[in-house]
Design a protein around this motif. Structure first.
Motif, PDB file in Angstrom:
ATOM      1  N   LEU A 214       0.843  -1.186   0.000  1.00 30.83           N
ATOM      2  CA  LEU A 214       0.000   0.000   0.000  1.00 30.83           C
ATOM      3  C   LEU A 214       0.878   1.236   0.000  1.00 30.83           C
ATOM      4  O   LEU A 214       2.099   1.158   0.184  1.00 30.83           O
ATOM      5  CB  LEU A 214      -0.946  -0.032   1.213  1.00 30.83           C
ATOM      6  N   ARG A 215       0.175   2.355  -0.153  1.00 31.21           N
ATOM      7  CA  ARG A 215       0.903   3.622  -0.179  1.00 31.21           C
ATOM      8  C   ARG A 215       0.704   4.367   1.128  1.00 31.21           C
ATOM      9  O   ARG A 215      -0.382   4.345   1.696  1.00 31.21           O
ATOM     10  CB  ARG A 215       0.389   4.504  -1.349  1.00 31.21           C
ATOM     11  N   PHE A 216       1.784   4.972   1.553  1.00 30.72           N
ATOM     12  CA  PHE A 216       1.709   5.897   2.677  1.00 30.72           C
ATOM     13  C   PHE A 216       1.755   7.306   2.116  1.00 30.72           C
ATOM     14  O   PHE A 216       2.545   7.604   1.211  1.00 30.72           O
ATOM     15  CB  PHE A 216       2.896   5.704   3.627  1.00 30.72           C
ATOM     16  N   SER A 217       0.927   8.167   2.646  1.00 26.52           N
ATOM     17  CA  SER A 217       0.941   9.578   2.242  1.00 26.52           C
ATOM     18  C   SER A 217       1.717  10.386   3.261  1.00 26.52           C
ATOM     19  O   SER A 217       1.451  10.297   4.474  1.00 26.52           O
ATOM     20  CB  SER A 217      -0.490  10.113   2.141  1.00 26.52           C
ATOM     21  N   ARG A 218       2.698  11.207   2.777  1.00 28.62           N
ATOM     22  CA  ARG A 218       3.484  12.065   3.660  1.00 28.62           C
ATOM     23  C   ARG A 218       3.384  13.487   3.131  1.00 28.62           C
ATOM     24  O   ARG A 218       3.778  13.752   1.997  1.00 28.62           O
ATOM     25  CB  ARG A 218       4.937  11.619   3.688  1.00 28.62           C
ATOM     26  N   PRO A 219       2.849  14.409   3.902  1.00 31.04           N
ATOM     27  CA  PRO A 219       2.649  15.772   3.416  1.00 31.04           C
ATOM     28  C   PRO A 219       3.950  16.394   2.909  1.00 31.04           C
ATOM     29  O   PRO A 219       4.980  16.345   3.590  1.00 31.04           O
ATOM     30  CB  PRO A 219       2.128  16.517   4.652  1.00 31.04           C
ATOM     31  N   GLY A 220       3.863  16.955   1.693  1.00 27.62           N
ATOM     32  CA  GLY A 220       5.020  17.619   1.114  1.00 27.62           C
ATOM     33  C   GLY A 220       6.077  16.666   0.609  1.00 27.62           C
ATOM     34  O   GLY A 220       7.159  17.101   0.212  1.00 27.62           O
ATOM     35  N   GLU A 221       5.811  15.379   0.660  1.00 31.48           N
ATOM     36  CA  GLU A 221       6.787  14.390   0.226  1.00 31.48           C
ATOM     37  C   GLU A 221       6.134  13.464  -0.799  1.00 31.48           C
ATOM     38  O   GLU A 221       4.908  13.296  -0.835  1.00 31.48           O
ATOM     39  CB  GLU A 221       7.261  13.552   1.421  1.00 31.48           C
ATOM     40  N   PRO A 222       6.963  12.829  -1.636  1.00 31.21           N
ATOM     41  CA  PRO A 222       6.397  11.863  -2.586  1.00 31.21           C
ATOM     42  C   PRO A 222       5.756  10.696  -1.842  1.00 31.21           C
ATOM     43  O   PRO A 222       6.065  10.413  -0.685  1.00 31.21           O
ATOM     44  CB  PRO A 222       7.616  11.404  -3.390  1.00 31.21           C
ATOM     45  N   GLU A 223       4.837  10.033  -2.508  1.00 29.05           N
ATOM     46  CA  GLU A 223       4.206   8.858  -1.910  1.00 29.05           C
ATOM     47  C   GLU A 223       5.248   7.776  -1.653  1.00 29.05           C
ATOM     48  O   GLU A 223       6.211   7.620  -2.406  1.00 29.05           O
ATOM     49  CB  GLU A 223       3.120   8.314  -2.840  1.00 29.05           C
ATOM     50  N   LEU A 224       5.015   6.982  -0.592  1.00 31.38           N
ATOM     51  CA  LEU A 224       5.955   5.929  -0.204  1.00 31.38           C
ATOM     52  C   LEU A 224       5.216   4.598  -0.216  1.00 31.38           C
ATOM     53  O   LEU A 224       4.165   4.453   0.392  1.00 31.38           O
ATOM     54  CB  LEU A 224       6.494   6.199   1.212  1.00 31.38           C
ATOM     55  N   TRP A 225       5.785   3.652  -0.973  1.00 28.25           N
ATOM     56  CA  TRP A 225       5.185   2.308  -1.020  1.00 28.25           C
ATOM     57  C   TRP A 225       5.821   1.417   0.043  1.00 28.25           C
ATOM     58  O   TRP A 225       7.029   1.393   0.222  1.00 28.25           O
ATOM     59  CB  TRP A 225       5.399   1.681  -2.398  1.00 28.25           C
ATOM     60  N   VAL A 226       4.954   0.668   0.702  1.00 25.87           N
ATOM     61  CA  VAL A 226       5.444  -0.263   1.737  1.00 25.87           C
ATOM     62  C   VAL A 226       4.739  -1.605   1.590  1.00 25.87           C
ATOM     63  O   VAL A 226       3.626  -1.691   1.083  1.00 25.87           O
ATOM     64  CB  VAL A 226       5.209   0.277   3.161  1.00 25.87           C
ATOM     65  N   ARG A 227       5.490  -2.644   2.013  1.00 23.32           N
ATOM     66  CA  ARG A 227       4.864  -3.982   2.154  1.00 23.32           C
ATOM     67  C   ARG A 227       4.605  -4.185   3.637  1.00 23.32           C
ATOM     68  O   ARG A 227       5.505  -4.057   4.459  1.00 23.32           O
ATOM     69  CB  ARG A 227       5.778  -5.069   1.625  1.00 23.32           C
ATOM     70  N   VAL A 228       3.368  -4.537   3.991  1.00 20.93           N
ATOM     71  CA  VAL A 228       2.942  -4.669   5.382  1.00 20.93           C
ATOM     72  C   VAL A 228       2.622  -6.132   5.697  1.00 20.93           C
ATOM     73  O   VAL A 228       1.924  -6.798   4.909  1.00 20.93           O
ATOM     74  CB  VAL A 228       1.700  -3.806   5.687  1.00 20.93           C
ATOM     75  N   HIS A 229       3.158  -6.619   6.808  1.00 21.96           N
ATOM     76  CA  HIS A 229       2.801  -7.944   7.352  1.00 21.96           C
ATOM     77  C   HIS A 229       2.318  -7.747   8.777  1.00 21.96           C
ATOM     78  O   HIS A 229       2.811  -6.886   9.503  1.00 21.96           O
ATOM     79  CB  HIS A 229       4.000  -8.891   7.337  1.00 21.96           C
TER      80      HIS A 229
END
Length: 832
Positions: A214-229
């Motif tokens: 999924l994607r994490f949203s960070r204000p003022g920063e590009p989107e960050l993709w993470v794998r979550v378990h």
């Protein structure tokens, strides 16, 4: 496999205290402790810099340093060691300050329980180890977590963050304050929210592991993709939450948005504190600035009896009420003091918590003010715990240290303390104090014949009876065994001690009824008076003890005041006692034999074995000089057995020499006759020597037989069945019931020489002797007159038809060879 011993450093300048502590720890068994003892702070610090110790037993008064500086330097040198402070009693306040600075406790060296010391040390060491283990465990967890390349987040059942590692904070781009307490879903991109929540609910519903990209949203920063378990944290009835790992996969998805940083903490501080406070063993209660209850943890609910829901908002005095345990006055509430004075406040020692239901519990606590961010006091928190059991145990141990376990009377420790106080009082007020040293007469016989259970019950009965004889200000103490000491703390004159002694002797007139037995017990009492007889505590005890022995030597069942010559008598008694022990080992005893003569014919009818002691330096000593001391020190039984065996062996020696032997009589003392193994020992001696039992006669006094007539009759019947002859010695000097006299299987009555001596001049004595001879004839018992020394005495006895006589007129006591010459002439008259 045996665990290695626990290393322990003992820092103590007092050798006696060090030896007691070392002995207590070494006595714990299996080498549990290895103790290193030093006497100076410098030596202790040097040792701790070179060795790791599990525990330190520390006295704060050392030759090279004193006070809290000692504790601070040792705790700095051994930060991981458990430190127990050794207090002498006078410096308990200093020891408590050390505890406040981090010591694990303190022990009084004046009254510590040696048997509990190993357990206490082990408990303190284990508690310290557990504390460090918990700290190490938390540190390891954080180190492992922070070293992980993955972001790690712990969420509760509401999906809010409880903990997150540094990688997770870096991924979401926010610090811990923003992460903890907020839902991890808050950082999920709006475009992924619906999908991720649906996947999450499905995994939770089917009890499956959750995994997603999924994607994490960070204000003022590009989107960050993470794998979550995710993995569930199991709880008692349902999952308590989940552990999630986040792997940054933005590098593989170059154009994807950066994940949003976590917006809120997953778990606010209040809930986190709730879990912590409900997991500890202490009770915690908080108030607002007005003193109204705002919080109770589970332990506080249990101790006060107030559920949190009912207690909240109530005045603190209703929920947490304390009183002084001694004077029962209301104690000032420590929380209100903490708010008012803006400082930490400790509850007064001995405080009792009054629960909601009115019951009470001993507690220890402290209260501290609560500040807001601006530093303003907004309330207070009280931390307390129930010390009822430990306080009761402390009181019990203190009581046991100063009281006898059997009778619950003060022991020598407490007596010494009260005697010191009595002496100081006597000095200030010009009074006197008296010490009564009491010893039960013939208690050893009761203990040996009836058993220790009856003996113990008798000692309790004696203690109860002594208590009734003294004033409330006096002290009755059990010295040990059958010895008691009474301290008369304040008397005007010596006669006061005599009056108390008379009262005690009178109180012991009635028998003690123990286990179906009617036991008559008398006392011998020695009295020492301060300051006339003894100027010091030790001399009072010594002098009273010497006077008590003089009372025993004076016939028992009496009291004697100390006199200066008694120490010399005590020294003589010790000399004789030691000599008797040596005489038994080295064969210094000898037997002489005095013939018994048929008055009508003059022929020898028997002989009495008479004991003599051939002392190497003093020569031959008669029994009157050592038998009373042998009875007092317990040597009469082995001496009596030696006499009995020697006499039997001598008869067999004469018989083997072809002589016409006559019965030999042996005197039996009270302690011998009442010994539980007496009958068995007599039977054993008869068997081992091979003597014809009819050649042995046992002589016992009236007082011995009448002490317990029923038991005496049983024992005499047993001896009679063996074929042994029996005689009553010194007849007429004691009290005999004629009904028992007829029941006793007695062969011979021996008239005491005190009556025979004056029959020529004393009409009463002559009448008594004639009456005894007539009574013996009627009872078909032979009568022997002792102490026959003149022809006129012999003539009187012939006229009265007395059967036999014994005394210097016929023969002095003879050595075995001399008596053997008489035995060679069995029909010759010993006297014309």
């Amino acid at each position: 496999m045996t665990p290695p011993p626990t290393k322990l450093l003992l820092v103590e300048a007092d050798r006696l205290v060090a030896e007691r502590v070392t002995h207590a720890l070494s006595a714990s068994g299996d080498g549990m402790f290895r103790v290193r003892w030093v006497t100076r702070l410098a030596d202790a610090l040097d040792w701790l810099h070179r060795h790791a110790e599990s525990s330190v037993l520390l006295n704060l008064s050392l030759p090279d340093q004193q006070g809290l500086a000692v504790f601070l330097q040792v705790s700095e040198a051994a930060p991981d060691a458990a430190i127990l402070v050794l207090s002498s009693g006078s410096d308990d306040a200093l020891a408590r300050e050390a505890v406040a600075l981090g010591a694990q406790g303190y022990i009084s060296t004046e009254s510590f329980d040696a048997s509990a010391l190993p357990l206490l040390c082990t408990h303190v060491i284990e508690t310290q180890a557990a504390k460090h283990a918990l700290m190490d465990s938390e540190a390891r967890f954080r180190a492992i977590s922070d070293a992980s390349p993955l972001g790690i987040l712990v969420a509760d059942s509401e999906d809010r963050c409880v903990y997150a590692n540094a990688v997770y904070h870096a991924i979401v781009g926010k610090g811990p304050a923003a992460a903890v307490g907020s839902s991890w879903f808050g950082t999920v991109h709006a475009g992924d929210q619906k999908r991720v929540r649906s996947e999450w609910r499905h995994a939770i519903h089917h009890d499956q592991r959750f995994q997603s990209e999924l994607r994490f949203s960070r204000p003022g920063e590009p989107e960050l993709w993470v794998r979550v378990h995710s993995a569930a944290l199991p709880g008692r009835h349902a999952p308590r939450g989940h552990v999630l790992t986040f792997e940054d996969i933005t590098g593989r998805k170059a154009n994807e948005a950066v994940l949003r940083a976590a917006e809120d903490a997953l778990f606010d501080e209040k809930e986190r504190a709730q879990v912590t406070l409900n997991s500890i063993g202490d009770a915690v209660l908080a108030t607002d600035v007005e003193g109204n209850v705002s919080y109770l943890n589970i332990v506080a609910e249990r101790l006060t009896g107030w559920p949190k829901a009912e207690a909240q908002g109530r005045p603190l005095g209703e929920v947490f009420r304390t009183i002084d345990g001694e004077d029962r006055t209301e104690a000032e509430n420590p929380a209100l003091m903490a708010i008012r004075e803006n400082r930490t406040v400790a509850l007064a020692a001995g405080s009792m918590l009054v629960r909601r239901d009115g019951s009470e519990a001993a507690i220890e606590d402290s209260a501290a003010p609560i500040h807001n961010r601006a530093g303003k006091v907004v309330g207070a928190v009280i931390v307390f715990h129930d010390v009822s059991e430990s306080r009761a145990m402390t009181l019990k141990m203190a009581h046991l240290a100063q009281h006898d376990f059997l009778t619950d009377l003060p022991n020598r420790v407490l007596l010494t303390e009260r005697l010191s106080q009595a002496i100081r009082f006597a000095v200030r007020h010009r009074k006197q104090a008296a010490l009564l040293f009491l010893d039960l007469d013939y208690f050893k016989h009761i203990n040996d014949s009836l058993g220790h259970t009856v003996g113990d019950q008798l000692l309790k009965s004696v203690a109860d009876r002594l208590r009734t004889c003294v004033r409330a200000t006096d002290t009755v103490c059990r010295q040990g065994g059958d010895e008691f000491v009474i301290l008369l703390a304040e008397i005007e004159r010596r006669d006061d001690a005599a009056q108390i002694s008379d009262k005690i002797l009178a109180a012991f007139g009635p028998p003690h009824h123990i286990g179906g037995h009617e036991l008559h017990v008398t006392l011998s009492i020695g009295i020492s008076v301060y300051p006339d007889d003894a100027p010091t505590l030790d001399s009072m005890l010594q002098n009273a003890d010497a006077a008590m022995y003089h009372a025993k030597a004076s016939g028992r069942n009496n009291y004697q005041f100390f006199k200066a010559n008694m120490h010399a008598e005590a020294g003589h008694r010790m000399f004789v006692e030691n000599g008797l022990r040596r005489a038994l080992k080295r064969g210094e005893f000898v037997l002489h034999y005095q013939p018994k003569v048929d008055i009508a014919s003059g022929a020898m009818t028997g002989a009495e074995a008479l004991l003599r002691w051939h002392e190497p330096t003093l020569g031959l000593i008669g029994p009157a000089q050592f038998i009373p001391i042998a009875e007092q020190c317990g040597l009469i039984v082995p001496i009596g057995r030696w006499v009995l065996r020697q006499a039997c062996e001598q008869v067999m020696s004469w018989q083997r020499a072809g002589l016409a032997v006559v019965p030999v009589s042996v005197n039996i003392s009270a302690l011998e006759f009442r010994h539980p193994l007496f009958i068995d020992e007599v039977s054993k001696i008869l068997t081992e020597t091979g003597i014809d039992p009819s050649h042995l006669e046992l002589e016992l006094t009236e007082s011995v037989l009448m002490h317990d007539a029923e038991s005496s009759a049983t024992a005499l019947e047993a001896l009679k069945r063996m074929g042994i002859q029996l005689a009553i010695d010194d007849f007429g000097t004691g009290y005999s019931s004629l009904s028992y006299l007829r029941r006793f299987p007695i062969n011979t009555l021996k008239i005491d020489q005190s009556f025979v001596r004056d029959i020529e001049t004393d009409v009463d004595n002559a009448t008594i002797v004639g009456a005894v001879i007539g009574m013996g004839r009627n009872l078909k018992q032979r009568v022997i007159a002792e102490g026959v020394e003149t022809a006129l005495q012999l003539s009187f006895l012939r006229r009265e038809h007395c059967d036999e006589g014994q005394g210097f007129l016929f023969s002095y006591p003879l050595l075995p060879d001399a008596l053997a010459r008489l035995l060679k002439m069995p029909h010759a008259a010993v006297v014309a």
